[in-house]
Scaffold this active site. Structure first.
Site, short mmCIF file in Angstrom:
data_model
loop_
_atom_site.label_atom_id
_atom_site.label_comp_id
_atom_site.label_asym_id
_atom_site.label_seq_id
_atom_site.Cartn_x
_atom_site.Cartn_y
_atom_site.Cartn_z
N ARG A 49 20.15 -40.00 -1.40
CA ARG A 49 20.30 -41.43 -1.62
C ARG A 49 20.89 -42.09 -0.38
NH1 ARG A 49 24.78 -43.20 -3.27
NH2 ARG A 49 25.16 -41.58 -4.85
N TYR A 102 6.29 -66.23 -3.02
CA TYR A 102 5.86 -65.16 -3.92
C TYR A 102 6.55 -65.33 -5.27
CZ TYR A 102 5.87 -60.45 -5.92
OH TYR A 102 5.76 -59.38 -6.76
N ASP A 174 10.56 -63.41 5.25
CA ASP A 174 9.66 -62.46 4.60
C ASP A 174 8.40 -62.42 5.46
OD1 ASP A 174 7.77 -61.15 3.08
OD2 ASP A 174 8.44 -62.01 1.18
N LYS A 199 2.30 -53.63 1.10
CA LYS A 199 1.16 -54.44 1.53
C LYS A 199 0.61 -53.92 2.87
CE LYS A 199 2.24 -56.94 -2.13
NZ LYS A 199 3.61 -56.58 -2.50
#
Length: 379
Positions: A49, A102, A174, A199
């Site tokens: 982690r 978005y 973004d 994406k």
């Protein structure tokens, strides 16, 4: 010697494995690491982690291609956004967001962080006076999408960075729609870049992921602390797939752009299309700014149709080669109705999208086949 984008995408953080000479970073499918005595960590690894070598390779490469001091890889783009906001904001702070964004980002602000008492205002980011007027002493972040999702609006990153910094705020961009290949927000003054690596960076519709890249090493350390503390990290298999996608980002984006430009030409000439939204068009309101800050204009195209919502849905349903589906940025072409699909969460809000809108993610197939499919879908 400074290296070009494609060289960085293929080599940054990806030195041949010292044990075997493997040219591709291994998938370190391990949760923990043997320590050489208490506290004696090998290369800083203790628990996956906190850090994993496969993830480290991806994070190093992402930082390199965005020109940042620190890259961090997450389980999804929204996990990256949530970690960023909870790192740099506290209850009663204020964020300026785009009035076209978005739907998942809007949902995060409106349904999750608003309950945490984080305030936000949707503002048309192309209007610098409106942004300045919306700022307060509590504005910690100006949140930018450029191009926006799904209306392909353009915001001036350098100008917004100046406004944000004059107010003591951070500028977050973004960069998912443009990708690091087409746009470099940190070089234009942004403080943090956000990606849904699902994406264009991943590029093959086979992995979900997100990323943050910070311009400042100190902020990068703060983000890394919260990444570990909150735990929404990219797993090693996902990091490996994303890193593989990043290697071909440059050549893929060139084809995405080539194909999108041909699609735009077809749509402009079609009698059932009432408007085409693409920043590469000289008549687009943001064209000059886009030309200044982008290498090319991307693979995303939106358009509006005569006949309203029913016609827009019908076009989506009739498409065959363009797959009806959410997401974007993969090698295959996708078509969707934002109002009913990706942006349904924005219905009734200032970010509600037009009902007659269709959004395309133009893939890298043979372009004549894409044009033929759109022609039959439009009727």
């Amino acid at each position: 010697m400074s290296n070009g984008f494609e060289t960085l995408a293929i080599h940054a953080g990806q030195e041949p494995d010292p044990l075997t000479g493997a040219v591709v970073p291994p998938i370190y499918a391990t949760s923990t690491y043997k320590q050489d005595g208490v506290g004696g960590l090998r290369s800083g690894y203790e628990y996956s982690r906190s850090a994993n070598p496969t993830r480290t390779a991806l994070e190093s490469a992402l930082a390199a291609v965005e020109g940042g001091a620190r890259g961090l890889a997450f389980a999804s783009g929204l996990a990256a956004e949530d970690t960023l906001l909870r790192t740099v904001c506290k209850p009663q702070d204020h964020v300026i967001i785009p009035n076209d964004a978005y739907g998942g980002t809007y949902r995060l602000f409106a349904k999750v962080h608003e309950r945490w008492d984080l305030h936000y205002d949707p503002v048309p980011l192309h209007d610098l006076d409106a942004v300045a007027a919306a700022m307060t002493q509590k504005t910690k972040v100006v949140w930018v999408e450029t191009p926006t999702n799904p209306l392909l609006g353009i915001a001036d990153i350098a100008a917004l960075a100046q406004l944000a910094h004059d107010n003591g705020s951070l500028l977050v961009v973004d960069n998912t729609f443009a990708s690091p290949y087409l746009q470099q927000p940190l070089a234009l003054g942004a403080d943090v870049v956000v990606h849904s690596t699902t994406k264009y960076v991943g590029g093959h519709s086979d992995v979900v992921g997100g990323a943050l890249v910070a311009a400042d090493a100190g902020l990068g350390e703060e983000l890394a602390y919260h990444q570990n503390a909150m735990g929404a990290v990219a797993g090693p298999f996902d990091a490996w797939l994303t890193l593989r996608g990043l290697k071909t980002l440059g050549v893929r984006m060139d084809r995405h752009c080539d194909n999108a430009e041909r699609v735009v030409d077809l749509l402009l000439a079609h009698p059932r299309v009432t408007s085409v939204l693409y920043p590469g068009l000289p008549e687009h309101a943001g064209h000059e700014v886009a030309a200044k800050q982008m290498r090319r204009f991307g693979g995303m195209v939106s358009f509006r149709v005569a006949g309203g919502e029913a016609e827009a849905v019908a076009v989506c349903d009739k498409a065959k080669l363009f797959t009806l589906g959410e997401s974007l940025g993969g090698v295959e072409s996708l078509i969707e109705h934002p109002g009913r699909m990706t942006h349904a969460s924005a219905a009734g809000s200032p970010l509600e999208v037009p009902a007659d809108l269709v959004r395309l993610s133009v893939g890298i197939e043979t372009v004549d086949d894409l044009l033929a499919d759109l022609t039959q879908a439009l009727g």
